[in-house]
Design a protein around this motif. Structure first.
Motif, PDB file in Angstrom:
ATOM      1  N   ARG A  12       0.829  -1.212   0.000  1.00  0.00           N
ATOM      2  CA  ARG A  12       0.000   0.000   0.000  1.00  0.00           C
ATOM      3  C   ARG A  12       0.864   1.263   0.000  1.00  0.00           C
ATOM      4  O   ARG A  12       1.849   1.366   0.719  1.00  0.00           O
ATOM      5  CB  ARG A  12      -0.882   0.033   1.254  1.00  0.00           C
ATOM      6  CG  ARG A  12      -1.894  -1.097   1.368  1.00  0.00           C
ATOM      7  CD  ARG A  12      -2.648  -0.964   2.684  1.00  0.00           C
ATOM      8  NE  ARG A  12      -3.479  -2.104   2.980  1.00  0.00           N
ATOM      9  CZ  ARG A  12      -4.769  -2.197   2.666  1.00  0.00           C
ATOM     10  NH1 ARG A  12      -5.362  -1.198   2.041  1.00  0.00           N
ATOM     11  NH2 ARG A  12      -5.466  -3.268   3.004  1.00  0.00           N
ATOM     12  N   GLY A  13       0.460   2.223  -0.817  1.00  0.00           N
ATOM     13  CA  GLY A  13       1.066   3.546  -0.765  1.00  0.00           C
ATOM     14  C   GLY A  13       2.468   3.667  -1.331  1.00  0.00           C
ATOM     15  O   GLY A  13       3.091   4.733  -1.208  1.00  0.00           O
ATOM     16  N   GLN A  14       2.977   2.641  -1.985  1.00  0.00           N
ATOM     17  CA  GLN A  14       4.346   2.697  -2.475  1.00  0.00           C
ATOM     18  C   GLN A  14       4.542   3.713  -3.600  1.00  0.00           C
ATOM     19  O   GLN A  14       5.669   4.100  -3.902  1.00  0.00           O
ATOM     20  CB  GLN A  14       4.783   1.305  -2.962  1.00  0.00           C
ATOM     21  CG  GLN A  14       4.980   0.296  -1.854  1.00  0.00           C
ATOM     22  CD  GLN A  14       6.310   0.480  -1.126  1.00  0.00           C
ATOM     23  OE1 GLN A  14       6.944   1.516  -1.225  1.00  0.00           O
ATOM     24  NE2 GLN A  14       6.725  -0.542  -0.395  1.00  0.00           N
ATOM     25  N   ILE A  15       3.443   4.166  -4.168  1.00  0.00           N
ATOM     26  CA  ILE A  15       3.555   5.133  -5.258  1.00  0.00           C
ATOM     27  C   ILE A  15       4.169   6.461  -4.809  1.00  0.00           C
ATOM     28  O   ILE A  15       4.648   7.250  -5.628  1.00  0.00           O
ATOM     29  CB  ILE A  15       2.167   5.378  -5.905  1.00  0.00           C
ATOM     30  CG1 ILE A  15       2.329   5.991  -7.300  1.00  0.00           C
ATOM     31  CG2 ILE A  15       1.287   6.232  -4.994  1.00  0.00           C
ATOM     32  CD1 ILE A  15       1.053   6.065  -8.091  1.00  0.00           C
ATOM     33  N   GLU A  16       4.191   6.701  -3.509  1.00  0.00           N
ATOM     34  CA  GLU A  16       4.736   7.958  -2.989  1.00  0.00           C
ATOM     35  C   GLU A  16       6.207   8.139  -3.365  1.00  0.00           C
ATOM     36  O   GLU A  16       6.706   9.264  -3.389  1.00  0.00           O
ATOM     37  CB  GLU A  16       4.589   8.007  -1.465  1.00  0.00           C
ATOM     38  CG  GLU A  16       3.150   7.956  -0.969  1.00  0.00           C
ATOM     39  CD  GLU A  16       2.309   9.112  -1.494  1.00  0.00           C
ATOM     40  OE1 GLU A  16       2.847  10.244  -1.587  1.00  0.00           O
ATOM     41  OE2 GLU A  16       1.126   8.884  -1.826  1.00  0.00           O
ATOM     42  N   CYS A  17       6.895   7.059  -3.661  1.00  0.00           N
ATOM     43  CA  CYS A  17       8.322   7.162  -3.994  1.00  0.00           C
ATOM     44  C   CYS A  17       8.555   7.577  -5.441  1.00  0.00           C
ATOM     45  O   CYS A  17       9.704   7.799  -5.848  1.00  0.00           O
ATOM     46  CB  CYS A  17       9.024   5.836  -3.717  1.00  0.00           C
ATOM     47  SG  CYS A  17       8.660   4.531  -4.943  1.00  0.00           S
ATOM     48  N   LEU A  18       7.496   7.673  -6.232  1.00  0.00           N
ATOM     49  CA  LEU A  18       7.639   7.864  -7.671  1.00  0.00           C
ATOM     50  C   LEU A  18       8.455   9.107  -8.050  1.00  0.00           C
ATOM     51  O   LEU A  18       9.383   9.002  -8.874  1.00  0.00           O
ATOM     52  CB  LEU A  18       6.255   7.912  -8.319  1.00  0.00           C
ATOM     53  CG  LEU A  18       6.189   7.697  -9.836  1.00  0.00           C
ATOM     54  CD1 LEU A  18       6.779   6.341 -10.217  1.00  0.00           C
ATOM     55  CD2 LEU A  18       4.739   7.788 -10.313  1.00  0.00           C
ATOM     56  N   PRO A  19       8.178  10.283  -7.484  1.00  0.00           N
ATOM     57  CA  PRO A  19       8.959  11.466  -7.897  1.00  0.00           C
ATOM     58  C   PRO A  19      10.458  11.301  -7.625  1.00  0.00           C
ATOM     59  O   PRO A  19      11.284  11.608  -8.496  1.00  0.00           O
ATOM     60  CB  PRO A  19       8.366  12.598  -7.049  1.00  0.00           C
ATOM     61  CG  PRO A  19       7.000  12.131  -6.690  1.00  0.00           C
ATOM     62  CD  PRO A  19       7.096  10.646  -6.537  1.00  0.00           C
ATOM     63  N   GLU A  20      10.789  10.817  -6.461  1.00  0.00           N
ATOM     64  CA  GLU A  20      12.204  10.657  -6.112  1.00  0.00           C
ATOM     65  C   GLU A  20      12.899   9.671  -7.040  1.00  0.00           C
ATOM     66  O   GLU A  20      14.028   9.917  -7.500  1.00  0.00           O
ATOM     67  CB  GLU A  20      12.327  10.184  -4.661  1.00  0.00           C
ATOM     68  CG  GLU A  20      13.764   9.954  -4.225  1.00  0.00           C
ATOM     69  CD  GLU A  20      13.875   9.431  -2.801  1.00  0.00           C
ATOM     70  OE1 GLU A  20      15.011   9.096  -2.385  1.00  0.00           O
ATOM     71  OE2 GLU A  20      12.840   9.333  -2.110  1.00  0.00           O
ATOM     72  N   GLU A  21      12.230   8.576  -7.329  1.00  0.00           N
ATOM     73  CA  GLU A  21      12.857   7.537  -8.133  1.00  0.00           C
ATOM     74  C   GLU A  21      12.992   7.956  -9.604  1.00  0.00           C
ATOM     75  O   GLU A  21      14.015   7.680 -10.243  1.00  0.00           O
ATOM     76  CB  GLU A  21      12.066   6.227  -8.030  1.00  0.00           C
ATOM     77  CG  GLU A  21      12.094   5.608  -6.652  1.00  0.00           C
ATOM     78  CD  GLU A  21      13.509   5.315  -6.170  1.00  0.00           C
ATOM     79  OE1 GLU A  21      14.346   4.910  -7.002  1.00  0.00           O
ATOM     80  OE2 GLU A  21      13.781   5.494  -4.972  1.00  0.00           O
ATOM     81  N   LEU A  22      11.977   8.618 -10.149  1.00  0.00           N
ATOM     82  CA  LEU A  22      12.061   9.041 -11.544  1.00  0.00           C
ATOM     83  C   LEU A  22      13.103  10.133 -11.740  1.00  0.00           C
ATOM     84  O   LEU A  22      13.734  10.224 -12.803  1.00  0.00           O
ATOM     85  CB  LEU A  22      10.696   9.525 -12.041  1.00  0.00           C
ATOM     86  CG  LEU A  22       9.572   8.498 -12.144  1.00  0.00           C
ATOM     87  CD1 LEU A  22       8.412   9.068 -12.945  1.00  0.00           C
ATOM     88  CD2 LEU A  22      10.045   7.193 -12.761  1.00  0.00           C
ATOM     89  N   THR A  23      13.296  10.957 -10.717  1.00  0.00           N
ATOM     90  CA  THR A  23      14.276  12.037 -10.814  1.00  0.00           C
ATOM     91  C   THR A  23      15.672  11.511 -11.092  1.00  0.00           C
ATOM     92  O   THR A  23      16.505  12.206 -11.692  1.00  0.00           O
ATOM     93  CB  THR A  23      14.277  12.871  -9.515  1.00  0.00           C
ATOM     94  OG1 THR A  23      12.978  13.453  -9.336  1.00  0.00           O
ATOM     95  CG2 THR A  23      15.304  13.988  -9.562  1.00  0.00           C
TER      96      THR A  23
END
Length: 386
Positions: free
Chosen positions: A16-27
């Motif tokens: 649950r909620g793992q999408i929160e890491c998306l900005p950091e990881e894509l950067t």
């Protein structure tokens, strides 16, 4: 066990909620992102809005409308966008079709010729853009493997491209995104997972004991939780176990020590190439017929082992055990609401010969499969499915 290499570089973020890491990881890869998605369900569920909010500081380019059997024309569109806009990373939000399209676009964006060239000659794949995934359907395992299957609507070919360059860099696997799946997608996805495991389990090498036990566990997970997910769409335990079964079902773990060509998938690829049916539906129809067709003195021990270890069937007669295991497999597909006859999806015998010839031509099924199949064998399997 056979010699093997095993390296899966994908970063899995599960829960649950793992999408929160998306900005950091894509950067890590850049700010220019091609967003690849399907028919719009991510907009009705609110996932699209969440992705847009998280990536508000990124420059996004969109490729919507990826087909259930992703088409070469969509790959060409995405490739053009990547080249024109100097895209840094591709983000696939959806299931296997979106991921496969994103993978093919990723390598085509680094190639000067037509994307189909890379399917016909994998040696031409020398570079690829990174791919990130937000998974919304568990079925193909494409979120953690290096393959992608694309349909060429002009030639009616459905073929795979496969290279280590196409492992997703990161895959976000949140089981709550499966809660809103239509029942037919849950059923077809489960059939796809099961078929992936079968393709690796029914192989000539009997010495990979640990791999066989892992495969049986994944199969039992699907049979245990498949109906639960249908009846209770928001059952997190069922959804999470099926999602992980999908991922490990085709991340090459279950091929360790095995090897050999697949049998049912190349046959089904012809069905979906010619008739555009859902891949998992075609697999549910073909699999029991293939099992019955290849059951013989050479294969009966493994089919009986499957019946014993997955379905808890026991007895003195190996053929009786094997046939009962096959019957229960077919019954399971039926209980999930899947068709088990070609006539149920409007397919007749008109193209059997043509599809059988293509299956042999485009795969190793005639030489390296568990039971090698020639054109006439595949025609008979099609006929058994009527």
């Amino acid at each position: 066990m056979n010699n093997f290499n095993f390296c899966v570089p994908t970063d899995i973020r599960f829960g649950r909620g793992q999408i929160e890491c998306l900005p950091e990881e894509l950067t890590r890869y850049g700010k220019r992102v091609l967003l690849v998605y399907g028919g719009g369900s991510i907009k009705t569920t609110g996932l699209y809005d969440r992705v847009m909010e998280l990536l508000k500081d990124f420059e996004l380019f969109e490729l919507p409308g990826i087909e259930p059997n992703p088409k070469l024309s969509s790959v060409r569109k995405g490739t053009e966008i990547c080249k024109k806009e100097s895209v840094d990373i591709i983000l696939a939000v959806g299931g296997g079709s979106c991921i496969d399209a994103a993978k093919h676009i990723a390598c085509s964006a680094c190639y000067e010729g037509d994307p189909w060239d890379l399917v016909l000659d994998r040696g031409k794949v020398i570079k690829a853009l990174p791919v990130a995934v937000v998974l919304t359907i568990c079925a193909t395992g494409s979120e953690m493997n290096s393959g992608a299957v694309i349909s060429n609507e002009e030639t009616k070919e459905k073929l795979e491209i496969n290279t280590p360059l196409l492992y997703p860099a990161i895959s976000i696997c949140d089981p709550t995104y499966l809660f809103t799946l239509p029942a037919k997608q849950t059923a077809a996805g489960t059939a796809d997972i099961i078929s992936h495991v079968f393709e690796q389990y029914f192989q000539p090498n009997d010495g990979a004991y640990i791999t066989d036990r892992l495969s049986e566990s994944v199969l039992k997970t699907c049979f245990h939780y498949g109906l639960t997910a249908l009846k209770e769409p928001e059952n997190y335990e069922a959804r999470s176990n099926l999602m992980w079964a999908s991922t490990i079902g085709l991340n090459h773990l279950l091929t360790v020590g095995k090897g050999g060509a697949w049998s049912v998938h190349p046959i089904e690829h012809e069905l979906s190439a010619y008739y555009d049916i859902t891949h998992g539906v075609g697999l549910a129809i073909l699999t029991p017929a293939w099992m019955k067709y290849v059951l013989c003195d050479r294969t009966v021990e493994r089919f009986a082992m499957y019946a014993e270890n997955v379905w808890d069937i026991s007895g003195e007669d190996k053929y009786a055990e094997a046939n009962e295991g096959i019957a229960r497999t077919e019954l399971f597909f039926r209980s999930m609401g899947l068709p088990i006859r070609l006539s149920e999806v409007g397919i007749g015998p008109e193209k059997f010969e043509e599809m059988a010839a293509e299956a042999v031509r485009t795969s190793g099924v005639a030489v390296r499969a568990y039971c090698p199949l020639q054109k006439e064998d595949i025609v008979k399997i099609f006929e058994m499915c009527m």
